[in-house]
Design a protein around this motif. Structure first.
Motif, mmCIF file in Angstrom:
data_model
loop_
_atom_site.group_PDB
_atom_site.id
_atom_site.type_symbol
_atom_site.label_atom_id
_atom_site.label_comp_id
_atom_site.label_asym_id
_atom_site.label_seq_id
_atom_site.Cartn_x
_atom_site.Cartn_y
_atom_site.Cartn_z
ATOM 1 N N HIS A 346 -0.635 6.774 -14.131
ATOM 2 C CA HIS A 346 0.103 6.592 -12.850
ATOM 3 C C HIS A 346 -0.034 5.292 -12.142
ATOM 4 N N PHE A 347 1.272 4.880 -12.061
ATOM 5 C CA PHE A 347 1.226 3.495 -11.186
ATOM 6 C C PHE A 347 0.208 3.725 -9.900
ATOM 7 N N GLY A 348 0.550 4.916 -9.336
ATOM 8 C CA GLY A 348 -0.104 5.145 -7.928
ATOM 9 C C GLY A 348 -1.406 5.293 -7.824
ATOM 10 N N TYR A 349 -2.188 5.326 -9.118
ATOM 11 C CA TYR A 349 -3.453 5.226 -8.858
ATOM 12 C C TYR A 349 -4.130 3.928 -9.283
ATOM 13 N N GLN A 350 -3.087 2.948 -9.573
ATOM 14 C CA GLN A 350 -3.935 1.549 -9.893
ATOM 15 C C GLN A 350 -4.510 0.624 -8.697
ATOM 16 N N ASN A 351 -5.357 -0.081 -8.921
ATOM 17 C CA ASN A 351 -6.228 -0.605 -7.622
ATOM 18 C C ASN A 351 -6.471 -2.098 -7.932
ATOM 19 N N PRO A 352 -5.568 -2.874 -7.899
ATOM 20 C CA PRO A 352 -5.898 -4.536 -8.200
ATOM 21 C C PRO A 352 -6.984 -4.999 -7.402
ATOM 22 N N MET A 353 -7.007 -4.530 -6.151
ATOM 23 C CA MET A 353 -7.952 -4.987 -4.925
ATOM 24 C C MET A 353 -9.322 -4.527 -5.345
ATOM 25 N N ALA A 354 -9.552 -3.422 -5.963
ATOM 26 C CA ALA A 354 -11.164 -3.087 -6.342
ATOM 27 C C ALA A 354 -11.245 -3.797 -7.631
ATOM 28 N N ALA A 355 -10.318 -3.907 -8.704
ATOM 29 C CA ALA A 355 -10.540 -4.696 -9.654
ATOM 30 C C ALA A 355 -11.050 -6.116 -9.369
ATOM 31 N N TYR A 356 -10.209 -6.681 -8.335
ATOM 32 C CA TYR A 356 -10.487 -7.971 -7.953
ATOM 33 C C TYR A 356 -12.222 -8.115 -7.374
ATOM 34 N N ALA A 357 -12.334 -7.115 -6.620
ATOM 35 C CA ALA A 357 -13.588 -7.009 -5.988
ATOM 36 C C ALA A 357 -14.914 -7.054 -7.173
ATOM 37 N N LEU A 358 -14.776 -6.088 -8.061
ATOM 38 C CA LEU A 358 -15.713 -6.164 -9.110
ATOM 39 C C LEU A 358 -15.682 -7.340 -9.906
ATOM 40 N N LEU A 450 -1.675 -3.631 -3.603
ATOM 41 C CA LEU A 450 -1.153 -4.772 -4.096
ATOM 42 C C LEU A 450 -0.983 -6.034 -3.172
ATOM 43 N N ALA A 451 -0.537 -5.608 -1.754
ATOM 44 C CA ALA A 451 -0.051 -6.473 -0.984
ATOM 45 C C ALA A 451 -1.540 -7.134 -0.482
ATOM 46 N N GLN A 452 -2.613 -6.209 -0.710
ATOM 47 C CA GLN A 452 -3.931 -6.703 -0.186
ATOM 48 C C GLN A 452 -4.421 -7.778 -1.261
ATOM 49 N N TYR A 453 -4.088 -7.477 -2.247
ATOM 50 C CA TYR A 453 -4.552 -8.412 -3.426
ATOM 51 C C TYR A 453 -3.737 -9.721 -3.081
ATOM 52 N N TYR A 454 -2.387 -9.606 -2.839
ATOM 53 C CA TYR A 454 -1.620 -10.713 -2.579
ATOM 54 C C TYR A 454 -2.126 -11.614 -1.493
ATOM 55 N N TYR A 455 -2.494 -10.774 -0.454
ATOM 56 C CA TYR A 455 -3.035 -11.365 0.734
ATOM 57 C C TYR A 455 -4.411 -12.404 0.420
ATOM 58 N N THR A 457 -5.355 -13.599 -2.748
ATOM 59 C CA THR A 457 -5.169 -14.201 -3.702
ATOM 60 C C THR A 457 -4.040 -15.349 -3.590
ATOM 61 N N GLY A 458 -2.996 -14.916 -2.865
ATOM 62 C CA GLY A 458 -1.757 -15.763 -2.870
ATOM 63 C C GLY A 458 -1.103 -15.773 -4.191
ATOM 64 N N ASP A 459 -1.250 -14.894 -5.042
ATOM 65 C CA ASP A 459 -0.641 -14.889 -6.387
ATOM 66 C C ASP A 459 0.841 -14.578 -6.337
ATOM 67 N N GLU A 460 1.544 -15.767 -6.771
ATOM 68 C CA GLU A 460 3.080 -15.744 -6.704
ATOM 69 C C GLU A 460 3.878 -14.921 -7.209
ATOM 70 N N LYS A 461 3.223 -14.439 -8.518
ATOM 71 C CA LYS A 461 3.904 -13.405 -9.240
ATOM 72 C C LYS A 461 3.809 -12.282 -8.800
ATOM 73 N N VAL A 462 2.790 -11.902 -7.989
ATOM 74 C CA VAL A 462 2.572 -10.698 -7.269
ATOM 75 C C VAL A 462 3.590 -10.467 -5.936
ATOM 76 N N LYS A 463 3.766 -11.651 -5.328
ATOM 77 C CA LYS A 463 4.466 -11.930 -4.237
ATOM 78 C C LYS A 463 6.146 -11.414 -4.554
ATOM 79 N N SER A 464 6.300 -12.009 -5.822
ATOM 80 C CA SER A 464 7.805 -11.519 -6.204
ATOM 81 C C SER A 464 8.010 -10.123 -6.498
#
Ligand SMILES: *[C@@H]1O[C@H](CO)[C@@H](O)[C@H](O)[C@H]1NC(C)=O
Ligand SMILES: *[C@@H]1O[C@H](CO)[C@@H](O)[C@H](O)[C@H]1NC(C)=O
Length: 641
Positions: A346-358, A450-455, A457-464
């Motif tokens: 489910h998209f709702g379970y995804q956590n790019p912030m946790a992945a980034y941290a690890l 997702l917004a934390q991850y963008y905050y 990393t500044g990833d432009e793709k995620v921003k869009s």
């Protein structure tokens, strides 16, 4: 004015502005949650699902708790450290979680008998509770190999799993007495007691469930305990756990922020042991990255024809699946142990912030040699999933599925055109009753990360991706002096890349609004989007000014309760709960939960069942209230207001 008084006033003003309005609100909400007379925690310090006991949603009783509540508790204490520089509470929250909801060694016997070349036998899932019996097929269908087991044994020197089981009965109301390290000690045992509810497939809702102990030695239930209620086949005394990995990922994400805040205030050494545990959790929740039976990811149709995977390259989808589980026998003679993953995400379970941290955070790198590589793939795959699932309007549609109908069936033809790595779009992944992507809260829970991850990393793709979601929520939210309205129930039409989101109902739930405010805050802090920042502030101010009460911030709701609903029990099957409640084919939801009849709010249900109006409740859920605290604190930390 004399100088002394002037200095005093100046001192007081400086003190308030140093703390800021929103950090103060965080602390006020935090203190309410920790006030013992408000009832958020058990005597052992375990966070309940809710202050109130009469609550049925995915858990079936308010004084149960979930891995979700534990993860929110860890996050609450992480931010408390961020605001006060006291990280001891964060360590303590992790210890409580570890002690009371991660199964200890004695609660998972025989994991060393697991055969990683044959994680478990394939059995079709049920589509409705009445699909009985279900269970292993003959002849057996192919399953894949488990590519994680040996690495984890080598890294940690144990065959046990380190992950949260999703549900415990905090005060042992059911009376199983399945406390940490024990199996069915009965009603006199203090809680928490490990239990499970859902067992019979995706169309089962909370009102159809039959709660059961995670360790079943046949003391309660029927002749063979509870196992033969749900599946055919041989049954011997056994144990099993179910993980909801979004919660484990949330705990890791909370640890990431603790790491950042503690580093900034020079307190990192206080929490390095806890961060190491968070990374260990990250090592283990890779178990959610695979097809349920480690079969091939992509075009997996027909349990006999779709082959087992030979390793990560063919059996991992690298997403946070809805679930993973493990279990085994109690006896060692003829003992066994098994593991399953989840081919539905489910998209709702995804956590790019946790992945980034690890992947990136010093002190949080998992010890297994391939873990960072796996999380890198996971991060990319998660971000790709958000893109794939984003609707024309901006909201995110459900998820993707490798195991149609939990039986590797042929999916509808229109889903075969634009697949996600060979997996099919699924608008209601796993749960159909209610559909898992109707609830709006899944949106901001996930976009917040997702917004934390963008905050960070500044990833432009995620921003869009976020640009579109933020524009949607700004358009769909109305704030006035006296309240706000935002989406609450969503409907979905079409298939990617042309999915449409329709709003069925609007509402004013506090947790989703708070999570939305956090999303907007992180997004605005990096992009300088003033409109997003304003909406975040308006939501926070409005809920604070209108919905505050003695216990927190809450609004009245009218849940769809069916306490007299019949629970499916196969004809002729009879059994008993520790308190004497009988389970047979005339069982009802409340009939097998007679303790509810002593609940302080039971009169509302009784009145309703006697033809009165549908009951209303004002709940203080642990996650809801924490969402509010975190949103206030986030706004304060990001904008220093
Ligand atoms: C483990 O499973 C494999 C594959 O099914 C099988 O060939 C092997 O005999 C099993 N090993 C044991 C010890 O049962
Ligand atoms: C259960 O309660 C509902 C709501 O009051 C009522 O409509 C229904 O008839 C009841 N069903 C049974 C089996 O009592």
């Amino acid at each position: 004015m004399n100088l002394y008084i002037f200095l005093l006033i100046l001192g007081a003003v400086t003190c308030i502005s140093a703390q800021g309005v929103y950090k103060q609100r965080f602390l006020e909400q935090y203190n309410k949650m920790h006030n013992p007379s408000n009832g958020y925690f058990s005597s052992k310090g375990i966070p309940y699902h809710a202050v109130e006991t009469l609550v049925v949603e995915s858990s079936d009783y308010g004084h149960e708790t979930t891995s979700e509540a534990h993860s929110y508790y860890i996050w609450l204490e992480s931010m408390y450290g961020g605001i006060t520089n006291d990280f001891s509470k964060f360590n303590e929250a992790w210890e409580i979680m570890e002690k009371y909801i991660i199964p200890v060694h004695a609660s998972q016997p025989n994991t060393n008998l697991y055969n990683a070349s044959h994680p478990s036998g394939y059995g079709p899932g049920g589509n409705v509770p009445e699909d009985y019996p279900i269970g292993p097929v003959t002849p057996p269908a192919p399953v894949g190999v488990d590519p994680l087991y040996q690495e984890l044994v080598d890294t940690y020197g144990t065959s046990d799993i380190y992950a949260m089981h999703w549900l415990t009965d905090v005060d042992n109301v059911y009376g199983f007495g399945n406390s940490p390290g024990n199996c069915q000690l009965g009603p006199d045992e203090p809680g928490p007691s490990f239990i499970n509810t859902y067992q019979r497939g995706p169309r089962e809702n909370a009102f159809k469930t039959i709660p059961q102990p995670t360790c079943d030695n046949f003391k309660y239930g029927g002749k063979l305990g509870f196992g033969d209620l749900f599946s055919a086949g041989d049954h011997s005394p056994n144990w099993k756990y179910s993980v909801a990995p979004d919660a484990d990922a949330r705990a890791i994400q909370a640890a990431f922020w603790a790491s950042r805040w503690a580093t900034a205030s020079g307190q990192l050494s206080q929490i390095t042991d806890t961060l190491a545990k968070a990374s260990k959790l990250g090592d283990y929740i890779r178990y959610s990255f695979f097809d349920k039976y480690f079969k091939r990811i992509g075009n997996c149709i027909d349990p006999y024809k779709c082959p087992g995977g030979t390793g990560k390259d063919d059996s991992a989808h690298y997403l946070l699946g809805w679930f993973f589980g493990w279990g085994g026998s109690i006896a060692t003679e003829y003992g066994y142990s098994w593991r399953i993953s989840e081919g539905v995400a489910h998209f709702g379970y995804q956590n790019p912030m946790a992945a980034y941290a690890l992947i990136n955070e010093p002190n949080m790198t998992p010890k297994s040699p391939t873990a960072v590589e796996d999380w890198k793939k996971s991060l990319d795959r998660q971000l790709e999933l958000y893109e794939y699932l984003q609707s024309v309007e901006g909201a995110f549609a459900g998820g993707v599925n490798n195991n149609w109908n939990d039986r590797y069936e042929e999916p509808p033809a229109e889903l075969k055109e634009n697949t996600f790595h060979g997996m099919w779009y699924d608008w209601e992944p796993v749960a159909y009753n209610p559909p898992s992507n109707q609830w709006f809260g899944m949106q901001p829970w996930s976009t917040d990360r997702l917004a934390q991850y963008y905050y960070v990393t500044g990833d432009e793709k995620v921003k869009s991706i976020l640009d579109k979601w933020v524009a949607w929520i700004i358009k769909e939210t109305t704030v006035t002096e006296t309240g706000y309205q935002m989406p609450s129930t969503l409907d979905w039409e079409g298939t990617p890349p042309n999915v449409h989101c329709k709003i069925r109902y609007y509402g004013n739930g506090v947790g989703p609004a708070a999570a939305t405010a956090r999303t907007l805050s992180y997004y605005a802090a990096r992009s300088n989007n003033q409109e997003a920042k304003n909406l975040a502030k308006n939501l926070l101010d409005t809920m604070w000014n209108n919905y505050k009460d003695d216990l927190g911030v809450a609004v009245e709701e009218q849940p769809d309760y069916s306490f007299n609903e019949t629970v499916y029990v196969p004809d002729g099957w009879t059994g008993m709960y520790p308190n004497g409640d009988v389970i047979d084919s005339s069982a009802t939801f409340v009939g097998i939960r007679s303790f509810y009849k002593k609940d302080p709010q039971w009169y509302k249900i009784e009145n309703y069942l006697n033809g009165g109006p549908a009951p209303k409740f004002t709940y203080h859920r642990f996650w809801d209230q924490t969402d509010v605290a975190l949103a206030m604190g986030t706004y304060g930390l990001l904008f220093d207001e």
